[in-house]
Design a protein around this motif. Structure first.
Motif, mmCIF file in Angstrom:
data_model
loop_
_atom_site.group_PDB
_atom_site.id
_atom_site.type_symbol
_atom_site.label_atom_id
_atom_site.label_comp_id
_atom_site.label_asym_id
_atom_site.label_seq_id
_atom_site.Cartn_x
_atom_site.Cartn_y
_atom_site.Cartn_z
ATOM 1 N N THR A 77 0.825 -1.214 0.000
ATOM 2 C CA THR A 77 0.000 0.000 0.000
ATOM 3 C C THR A 77 0.856 1.260 0.000
ATOM 4 O O THR A 77 0.512 2.249 -0.652
ATOM 5 C CB THR A 77 -0.938 0.007 1.215
ATOM 6 N N LYS A 78 1.983 1.233 0.727
ATOM 7 C CA LYS A 78 2.850 2.403 0.792
ATOM 8 C C LYS A 78 3.444 2.735 -0.567
ATOM 9 O O LYS A 78 3.394 3.883 -1.035
ATOM 10 C CB LYS A 78 3.972 2.158 1.811
ATOM 11 N N VAL A 79 3.997 1.720 -1.232
ATOM 12 C CA VAL A 79 4.607 1.944 -2.544
ATOM 13 C C VAL A 79 3.547 2.289 -3.579
ATOM 14 O O VAL A 79 3.749 3.156 -4.438
ATOM 15 C CB VAL A 79 5.418 0.710 -2.985
ATOM 16 N N THR A 80 2.380 1.635 -3.497
ATOM 17 C CA THR A 80 1.311 1.899 -4.463
ATOM 18 C C THR A 80 0.824 3.341 -4.344
ATOM 19 O O THR A 80 0.595 4.013 -5.360
ATOM 20 C CB THR A 80 0.136 0.925 -4.244
ATOM 21 N N ARG A 81 0.663 3.841 -3.117
ATOM 22 C CA ARG A 81 0.251 5.232 -2.941
ATOM 23 C C ARG A 81 1.269 6.178 -3.572
ATOM 24 O O ARG A 81 0.905 7.155 -4.217
ATOM 25 C CB ARG A 81 0.090 5.550 -1.445
ATOM 26 N N ASN A 82 2.547 5.875 -3.367
ATOM 27 C CA ASN A 82 3.586 6.734 -3.945
ATOM 28 C C ASN A 82 3.634 6.629 -5.466
ATOM 29 O O ASN A 82 3.847 7.616 -6.165
ATOM 30 C CB ASN A 82 4.945 6.372 -3.343
ATOM 31 N N MET A 83 3.436 5.430 -5.984
ATOM 32 C CA MET A 83 3.422 5.241 -7.429
ATOM 33 C C MET A 83 2.255 5.981 -8.084
ATOM 34 O O MET A 83 2.350 6.476 -9.192
ATOM 35 C CB MET A 83 3.344 3.750 -7.765
ATOM 36 N N LEU A 84 1.149 6.047 -7.366
ATOM 37 C CA LEU A 84 -0.033 6.732 -7.888
ATOM 38 C C LEU A 84 -0.044 8.221 -7.552
ATOM 39 O O LEU A 84 -0.994 8.929 -7.850
ATOM 40 C CB LEU A 84 -1.307 6.071 -7.349
ATOM 41 N N GLY A 85 1.036 8.685 -6.890
ATOM 42 C CA GLY A 85 1.156 10.106 -6.614
ATOM 43 C C GLY A 85 0.324 10.596 -5.476
ATOM 44 O O GLY A 85 -0.024 11.783 -5.424
ATOM 45 N N ARG A 86 -0.019 9.693 -4.505
ATOM 46 C CA ARG A 86 -0.853 10.112 -3.387
ATOM 47 C C ARG A 86 -0.099 10.075 -2.070
ATOM 48 O O ARG A 86 -0.697 10.174 -1.015
ATOM 49 C CB ARG A 86 -2.093 9.211 -3.293
ATOM 50 N N GLY A 87 1.232 9.907 -2.148
ATOM 51 C CA GLY A 87 2.010 9.814 -0.920
ATOM 52 C C GLY A 87 2.211 11.183 -0.289
ATOM 53 O O GLY A 87 1.956 12.220 -0.877
ATOM 54 N N SER A 88 2.717 11.199 0.931
ATOM 55 C CA SER A 88 3.006 12.453 1.626
ATOM 56 C C SER A 88 4.462 12.819 1.426
ATOM 57 O O SER A 88 5.226 12.098 0.813
ATOM 58 C CB SER A 88 2.713 12.288 3.121
#
Length: 207
Positions: free
Chosen positions: A181-192
């Motif tokens: 989930t952490k990497v996927t959020r970052n890959m989709l541009g939704r990370g902090s």
């Protein structure tokens, strides 16, 4: 809001794992279809299995299962190639652990070793039996070539190895859920913007 930086290696791992996951879902859903509808039936008489269609025609399910399986095998082959040095190191470490040459693993590491061994063996059996069905035609009048086993035995190997593979893969996926989930959020541009994610971690095995 800025996003976390995802390393090139982690991006590569994510795309391979996404392909593996997608193809596994396709192969699994189509496999469940064939598990409950093993025969297409024949026309005539009282035959409830004849011409049963769930979302797609039977041939479409067959194509999905075949190409989903091929994509899955290809993704695993690429994954293992990229992480081969890591896999080889883990094999040596596991062998030393089993032979008592060192106490290299903590309880979590031993659990991961057992789980990933089950995944590897069940995947190998599923893939080999799948390749058998890909190149050995079936059908009512087909001659069984008896390659090592009868066709019915290959079918049993494929079915039960796949059941074990799906079960162990679900557990494996759950263990690595935070990383996924952490990497996927970052890959989709939704990370902090809390930091940079530089460490690459393959999903196949984790300590």
């Amino acid at each position: 809001m800025s996003t976390q930086t995802v390393s090139k290696q982690t991006q590569k791992n994510w795309w391979i794992d996404a392909t593996l996951f997608s193809s596994a879902v396709i192969a699994t859903l189509s496999g469940i279809y064939f598990l409950f509808l093993p025969s297409g039936g024949f026309q005539g008489g009282r035959n409830p299995l004849y011409n049963v269609q769930i979302l797609f025609a039977r041939q479409t399910w067959d194509d999905l299962h075949t190409w989903g399986g091929i994509a899955m095998i290809a993704a695993v082959a690429i994954h293992l190639t990229i992480h081969w040095s890591w896999v080889a190191g883990m094999v040596r470490r596991s062998w030393n652990e089993l032979t008592g040459k060192c106490g290299c693993m903590n309880p979590r590491g031993r659990w991961n070793l057992i789980l990933n061994t089950v995944v590897a063996i069940s995947f190998s059996l599923t893939a080999i039996s799948g390749v058998y069905f890909l190149f050995v035609p079936g059908g009512r009048w087909a001659v069984d070539p008896m390659i090592f086993f009868a066709r019915t035995t290959w079918d049993m190997i494929h079915t039960w190895a796949a059941v074990v593979l799906i079960s162990s893969a679900v557990i494996h996926f759950a263990i690595h859920w935070k990383w996924v989930t952490k990497v996927t959020r970052n890959m989709l541009g939704r990370g902090s913007s809390s930091g940079a994610l530089q460490q690459s971690k393959p999903v196949i095995v984790s300590q």
